[in-house]
Design a protein around this motif. Sequence first.
Motif, mmCIF file in Angstrom:
data_model
loop_
_atom_site.group_PDB
_atom_site.id
_atom_site.type_symbol
_atom_site.label_atom_id
_atom_site.label_comp_id
_atom_site.label_asym_id
_atom_site.label_seq_id
_atom_site.Cartn_x
_atom_site.Cartn_y
_atom_site.Cartn_z
ATOM 1 N N LYS A 142 -7.011 -5.112 5.445
ATOM 2 C CA LYS A 142 -7.179 -4.382 4.193
ATOM 3 C C LYS A 142 -8.027 -3.169 4.529
ATOM 4 N N GLY A 181 0.818 -1.201 0.000
ATOM 5 C CA GLY A 181 0.000 0.000 0.000
ATOM 6 C C GLY A 181 0.847 1.243 0.000
ATOM 7 N N SER A 182 0.262 2.333 0.517
ATOM 8 C CA SER A 182 0.981 3.605 0.582
ATOM 9 C C SER A 182 0.990 4.095 2.023
ATOM 10 N N ARG A 183 2.030 4.867 2.355
ATOM 11 C CA ARG A 183 2.193 5.391 3.710
ATOM 12 C C ARG A 183 2.763 6.795 3.646
ATOM 13 N N SER A 226 -7.719 1.326 5.429
ATOM 14 C CA SER A 226 -6.924 2.549 5.554
ATOM 15 C C SER A 226 -7.017 3.079 6.981
ATOM 16 N N ILE A 239 -0.867 8.477 7.592
ATOM 17 C CA ILE A 239 -1.934 8.109 6.667
ATOM 18 C C ILE A 239 -1.465 6.890 5.887
ATOM 19 N N MET A 240 -2.255 5.830 5.943
ATOM 20 C CA MET A 240 -1.918 4.609 5.226
ATOM 21 C C MET A 240 -3.156 4.065 4.527
ATOM 22 N N GLU A 241 -2.961 3.607 3.303
ATOM 23 C CA GLU A 241 -3.975 2.860 2.565
ATOM 24 C C GLU A 241 -3.303 1.573 2.134
ATOM 25 N N TYR A 242 -3.970 0.428 2.319
ATOM 26 C CA TYR A 242 -3.297 -0.837 2.077
ATOM 27 C C TYR A 242 -4.279 -1.916 1.637
ATOM 28 N N LYS A 257 -6.038 6.870 9.272
ATOM 29 C CA LYS A 257 -5.604 8.272 9.238
ATOM 30 C C LYS A 257 -5.575 8.769 10.681
#
Length: 124
Positions: A113, A26-28, A115, A36-39, A117
Amino acid sequence: MKKVIDIFSVLFLITSLTACSPDFNGSRTGNNNQLIMEYTAFNTTDTQDFVVEAGDIIHVEIVIEDGLLSYKIQKDDDEPVAESESIFYSSEFDVEAEESGTYTVTVTGEKAKGSIKFVVESAK
């Protein structure tokens, strides 16, 4: 016959390697006032330190599409100001910092799975 065994061995190895799930996919984004993370895969623990003033708010948004998530917000070695283990539902809430200092956010995913914040909102 040996070729057949070799072929099955190679296929088994390829299948085994591709079946492993990554620790994080994902992104961090993280700094002194946000994490902030989306995975699509989160199977590890991550931390971020925030510099917080008394009265600041740490705004939290958790979206869980699958798996479990645990989090903790803690100033130094004090008791956590917010903590929950193995949650499986989405939530949104605020945590007010009573004291200035460095607060550490710790997040652990288990086949998670979704996100998260955590954002510091200044009281000023």
